[in-house]
Design a protein around this motif. Structure first.
Motif, PDB file in Angstrom:
ATOM      1  N   ASP A 100       0.807  -1.211   0.000  1.00  0.00           N
ATOM      2  CA  ASP A 100       0.000   0.000   0.000  1.00  0.00           C
ATOM      3  C   ASP A 100       0.840   1.261   0.000  1.00  0.00           C
ATOM      4  OD1 ASP A 100       1.012  -0.300   2.532  1.00  0.00           O
ATOM      5  OD2 ASP A 100      -0.848   0.195   3.557  1.00  0.00           O
ATOM      6  N   PRO A 102       2.305   4.707  -1.029  1.00  0.00           N
ATOM      7  CA  PRO A 102       1.759   5.798  -1.853  1.00  0.00           C
ATOM      8  C   PRO A 102       2.494   5.859  -3.194  1.00  0.00           C
ATOM      9  CG  PRO A 102       2.271   6.559   0.377  1.00  0.00           C
ATOM     10  CD  PRO A 102       2.845   5.184   0.242  1.00  0.00           C
ATOM     11  N   ALA A 115      -0.917  18.047   3.335  1.00  0.00           N
ATOM     12  CA  ALA A 115      -1.177  16.768   4.001  1.00  0.00           C
ATOM     13  C   ALA A 115      -0.367  15.618   3.374  1.00  0.00           C
ATOM     14  CB  ALA A 115      -2.667  16.440   3.946  1.00  0.00           C
ATOM     15  N   PHE A 116       0.107  15.801   2.155  1.00  0.00           N
ATOM     16  CA  PHE A 116       0.801  14.724   1.457  1.00  0.00           C
ATOM     17  C   PHE A 116       2.047  14.246   2.203  1.00  0.00           C
ATOM     18  CE2 PHE A 116       3.277  12.641  -1.859  1.00  0.00           C
ATOM     19  CZ  PHE A 116       2.315  11.812  -2.402  1.00  0.00           C
ATOM     20  N   ALA A 118       2.703  14.225   5.333  1.00  0.00           N
ATOM     21  CA  ALA A 118       2.304  13.475   6.529  1.00  0.00           C
ATOM     22  C   ALA A 118       1.864  12.059   6.158  1.00  0.00           C
ATOM     23  CB  ALA A 118       1.190  14.205   7.263  1.00  0.00           C
ATOM     24  N   ARG A 119       1.158  11.917   5.044  1.00  0.00           N
ATOM     25  CA  ARG A 119       0.742  10.579   4.601  1.00  0.00           C
ATOM     26  C   ARG A 119       1.957   9.722   4.258  1.00  0.00           C
ATOM     27  NH1 ARG A 119      -3.107  13.757   1.824  1.00  0.00           N
ATOM     28  NH2 ARG A 119      -2.084  13.418  -0.174  1.00  0.00           N
ATOM     29  N   LEU A 120       2.927  10.305   3.582  1.00  0.00           N
ATOM     30  CA  LEU A 120       4.147   9.555   3.252  1.00  0.00           C
ATOM     31  C   LEU A 120       4.906   9.159   4.511  1.00  0.00           C
ATOM     32  CD1 LEU A 120       5.596  11.432   0.182  1.00  0.00           C
ATOM     33  CD2 LEU A 120       4.626   9.151   0.231  1.00  0.00           C
ATOM     34  N   ASP A 121       5.076  10.116   5.414  1.00  0.00           N
ATOM     35  CA  ASP A 121       5.815   9.829   6.638  1.00  0.00           C
ATOM     36  C   ASP A 121       5.134   8.747   7.457  1.00  0.00           C
ATOM     37  OD1 ASP A 121       7.722  11.669   5.924  1.00  0.00           O
ATOM     38  OD2 ASP A 121       6.891  13.270   7.166  1.00  0.00           O
ATOM     39  N   THR A 122       3.828   8.793   7.533  1.00  0.00           N
ATOM     40  CA  THR A 122       3.073   7.764   8.269  1.00  0.00           C
ATOM     41  C   THR A 122       3.309   6.399   7.641  1.00  0.00           C
ATOM     42  OG1 THR A 122       1.394   9.324   8.959  1.00  0.00           O
ATOM     43  CG2 THR A 122       0.762   7.000   8.951  1.00  0.00           C
ATOM     44  N   HIS A 123       3.215   6.310   6.327  1.00  0.00           N
ATOM     45  CA  HIS A 123       3.415   5.029   5.658  1.00  0.00           C
ATOM     46  C   HIS A 123       4.832   4.505   5.874  1.00  0.00           C
ATOM     47  CE1 HIS A 123       3.242   1.740   2.880  1.00  0.00           C
ATOM     48  NE2 HIS A 123       4.404   2.157   2.404  1.00  0.00           N
TER      49      HIS A 123
END
Length: 129
Positions: A100, A102, A115-116, A118-123
């Motif tokens: 999954d 990104p 927000a992008f 943060a989504r990458l860092d979380t993944h």
């Protein structure tokens, strides 16, 4: 220092490694998994406008001869340059990219909104194990 070779042409002595590198030398550089498998290549860099620092590398992955490639933004700090391989090594393997991670296609670039990252860092915090 330049020297002349047997034909009289000037050649340059090999340079010592430097801390700075031009972005055009980074683009196209191979990216390897921990086991040495080639995952893809650096397609381009994403630079923070305010700080001027590279935040992300967009890696091309999959496809054949550039067709059908997908692009995977990776945090810059998950790559380490390996002189022996002449490329970057990451602890992220093919399985982590195939699940999954990104990514986007050439025709569907993401909105690089606030927000992008943060989504990458979380993944990638999950995938870095």
């Amino acid at each position: 220092m330049a020297t002349a070779n047997y034909s009289g042409a000037q050649t340059r002595a090999p340079r010592a490694p430097r801390a700075l590198v031009s972005s055009d030398r980074v683009e196209g550089t191979s990216v390897y998994a921990p086991d040495g498998e080639k995952l893809g290549a650096v397609h381009h860099l994403m630079i923070d406008k305010a700080s001027g620092r590279v935040d992300y590398v967009v890696m091309s992955f999959g496809g054949l001869f550039g067709l059908g490639e997908d692009y995977y933004p990776l945090p810059w700090d998950v790559l380490e340059y390996d002189v022996a391989r002449g490329g970057y090594v990451t602890q992220i393997d093919r399985a982590a990219l195939n699940t999954d991670a990104p990514h986007y296609s050439a025709h569907d670039e993401p909105d690089w909104d606030s927000a992008f990252p943060a989504r990458l860092d979380t993944h990638y915090e999950r995938a870095r194990l």
